[in-house]
Design a protein around this motif. Structure first.
Motif, mmCIF file in Angstrom:
data_model
loop_
_atom_site.group_PDB
_atom_site.id
_atom_site.type_symbol
_atom_site.label_atom_id
_atom_site.label_comp_id
_atom_site.label_asym_id
_atom_site.label_seq_id
_atom_site.Cartn_x
_atom_site.Cartn_y
_atom_site.Cartn_z
ATOM 1 N N LEU A 182 0.836 -1.197 0.000
ATOM 2 C CA LEU A 182 0.000 0.000 0.000
ATOM 3 C C LEU A 182 0.874 1.250 0.000
ATOM 4 O O LEU A 182 1.934 1.288 0.628
ATOM 5 N N TRP A 183 0.363 2.288 -0.705
ATOM 6 C CA TRP A 183 1.135 3.519 -0.856
ATOM 7 C C TRP A 183 0.276 4.746 -0.619
ATOM 8 O O TRP A 183 -0.927 4.746 -0.894
ATOM 9 N N ARG A 184 0.897 5.808 -0.125
ATOM 10 C CA ARG A 184 0.342 7.152 -0.113
ATOM 11 C C ARG A 184 1.211 7.984 -1.049
ATOM 12 O O ARG A 184 2.434 8.049 -0.875
ATOM 13 N N ILE A 185 0.602 8.619 -2.051
ATOM 14 C CA ILE A 185 1.355 9.383 -3.040
ATOM 15 C C ILE A 185 1.121 10.864 -2.765
ATOM 16 O O ILE A 185 0.017 11.381 -2.939
ATOM 17 N N ALA A 194 2.360 0.168 3.898
ATOM 18 C CA ALA A 194 2.460 -1.177 4.477
ATOM 19 C C ALA A 194 2.725 -2.189 3.377
ATOM 20 O O ALA A 194 2.259 -2.028 2.241
ATOM 21 N N VAL A 195 3.467 -3.216 3.732
ATOM 22 C CA VAL A 195 3.633 -4.387 2.869
ATOM 23 C C VAL A 195 2.709 -5.460 3.409
ATOM 24 O O VAL A 195 2.841 -5.873 4.565
ATOM 25 N N LEU A 196 1.757 -5.908 2.610
ATOM 26 C CA LEU A 196 0.760 -6.868 3.084
ATOM 27 C C LEU A 196 1.328 -8.277 3.111
ATOM 28 O O LEU A 196 2.243 -8.598 2.338
ATOM 29 N N PRO A 197 0.805 -9.130 3.969
ATOM 30 C CA PRO A 197 1.204 -10.546 3.951
ATOM 31 C C PRO A 197 0.886 -11.151 2.583
ATOM 32 O O PRO A 197 -0.053 -10.704 1.901
ATOM 33 N N PRO A 198 1.628 -12.165 2.163
ATOM 34 C CA PRO A 198 1.430 -12.740 0.822
ATOM 35 C C PRO A 198 0.010 -13.220 0.549
ATOM 36 O O PRO A 198 -0.431 -13.192 -0.599
ATOM 37 N N ASP A 199 -0.714 -13.631 1.584
ATOM 38 C CA ASP A 199 -2.060 -14.158 1.359
ATOM 39 C C ASP A 199 -3.145 -13.115 1.571
ATOM 40 O O ASP A 199 -4.334 -13.428 1.497
ATOM 41 N N ALA A 200 -2.783 -11.852 1.840
ATOM 42 C CA ALA A 200 -3.783 -10.810 2.098
ATOM 43 C C ALA A 200 -4.446 -10.390 0.788
ATOM 44 O O ALA A 200 -3.769 -10.078 -0.194
ATOM 45 N N ARG A 201 -5.773 -10.384 0.815
ATOM 46 C CA ARG A 201 -6.542 -9.957 -0.365
ATOM 47 C C ARG A 201 -7.555 -8.870 0.002
ATOM 48 O O ARG A 201 -8.337 -8.453 -0.845
ATOM 49 N N GLY A 202 -7.557 -8.420 1.247
ATOM 50 C CA GLY A 202 -8.488 -7.387 1.656
ATOM 51 C C GLY A 202 -8.136 -6.851 3.017
ATOM 52 O O GLY A 202 -7.300 -7.402 3.733
ATOM 53 N N ASP A 222 7.727 -7.661 -5.014
ATOM 54 C CA ASP A 222 8.359 -8.835 -4.432
ATOM 55 C C ASP A 222 8.079 -8.860 -2.940
ATOM 56 O O ASP A 222 7.917 -7.802 -2.305
ATOM 57 N N GLU A 223 8.000 -10.056 -2.364
ATOM 58 C CA GLU A 223 7.798 -10.165 -0.921
ATOM 59 C C GLU A 223 8.873 -9.371 -0.189
ATOM 60 O O GLU A 223 10.044 -9.445 -0.512
ATOM 61 N N GLY A 224 8.460 -8.614 0.806
ATOM 62 C CA GLY A 224 9.376 -7.734 1.513
ATOM 63 C C GLY A 224 9.208 -6.293 1.098
ATOM 64 O O GLY A 224 9.651 -5.387 1.798
ATOM 65 N N GLY A 225 8.538 -6.060 -0.062
ATOM 66 C CA GLY A 225 8.250 -4.703 -0.490
ATOM 67 C C GLY A 225 9.330 -4.070 -1.332
ATOM 68 O O GLY A 225 10.399 -4.642 -1.578
ATOM 69 N N ALA A 226 9.023 -2.865 -1.821
ATOM 70 C CA ALA A 226 9.933 -2.117 -2.684
ATOM 71 C C ALA A 226 9.983 -0.675 -2.233
ATOM 72 O O ALA A 226 9.055 -0.181 -1.581
ATOM 73 N N PRO A 227 11.060 0.063 -2.563
ATOM 74 C CA PRO A 227 11.158 1.475 -2.163
ATOM 75 C C PRO A 227 10.184 2.372 -2.909
ATOM 76 O O PRO A 227 9.873 3.468 -2.456
#
Length: 239
Positions: A182-185, A194-202, A222-227
């Motif tokens: 999730l991002w705020r722009i 936040a980086v969601l857990p791999p199985d999060a869909r909502g 990718d799991e772990g998130g990106a900058p």
């Protein structure tokens, strides 16, 4: 063993003897006043330290107590009038301290668990209160994504509150090794929420410090998130 039963007084007071040793010590105590007094002193000290928290002694307690006792120099049994017992008292005190330390550690772990749980409850209550404030704000407006690949990605935004309640569900599956982020722009600059857990869909969350020109987004990373977002899945404009 009969010549050195006094070495077992501390272990006897801590109930750290087997049946044979316990019986031998009890027979000895019937005829040895000084040992009986010593056992009573050990028992009283153990009772005071153990009153705060009752825990099972460590499995190696008996071995440590006996090893320390055997290493203690003792005078002949006939020279016990009145016997100076500072060293043997130190042995028993060390054994009791082991129990007290175990009890203290158990209390510390449990207290931290309670503290962590209280912190989570407080955080959830604050999140809920913030969410209600945004949803009840007179200027609250529903904003929905116009470019979602699937599912629902929307936000109720209040400029007066400077926050939005972000809601998303039914997001599509992602490849193995990927997850949603999730991002705020703000001013065109993405900031990770936040980086969601791999199985999060909502899910639902409150996002603060927002201006009308800001956007909310979700991307596949990718799991772990990106900058910064590399594969935008959906965005919501707040204006």
């Amino acid at each position: 063993m009969n010549d050195h039963l006094d070495l077992l007084n501390g272990a006897y007071a801590l109930d750290a003897l087997d049946d044979v040793e316990r019986a031998a010590v009890e027979r000895h105590l019937r005829t040895c006043t000084s040992c009986a007094v010593e056992v009573a002193e050990f028992g009283e000290a153990a009772a005071r330290l153990g009153a705060a928290a009752a825990v099972a002694p460590p499995p190696d307690l008996r071995a440590r107590v006996l090893a320390e006792a055997r290493a203690t120099r003792q005078g002949p049994a006939r020279m016990r009038k009145p016997p100076p017992r500072p060293r043997r008292l130190a042995v028993a005190a060390a054994a009791v301290a082991v129990l007290a330390g175990t009890a203290g550690t158990t209390w510390w772990v449990q207290e931290n668990r309670v503290t962590d749980e209280r912190a989570r409850v407080v955080a959830a209550e604050q999140e809920s209160a913030r969410m209600r404030a945004v949803l009840a704000a007179p200027d609250a407006t529903l904003k929905t994504s116009e470019n979602s690949r699937g599912g629902r990605f929307a936000a109720v935004y209040s400029a007066a509150e400077g926050a939005a309640v972000l809601s998303f569900d039914g997001l599509g599956d992602v490849p193995s090794g990927k997850t949603y982020q999730l991002w705020r722009i703000v001013g065109g600059i993405p900031r990770s929420l936040a980086v969601l857990p791999p199985d999060a869909r909502g899910g639902t969350r409150v996002v603060g410090d927002l201006e009308p020109a800001d956007e909310l987004a979700v991307s596949v990373e990718d799991e772990g998130g990106a900058p910064q977002p590399t594969d935008v899945y959906a965005t919501v404009a707040l204006n």
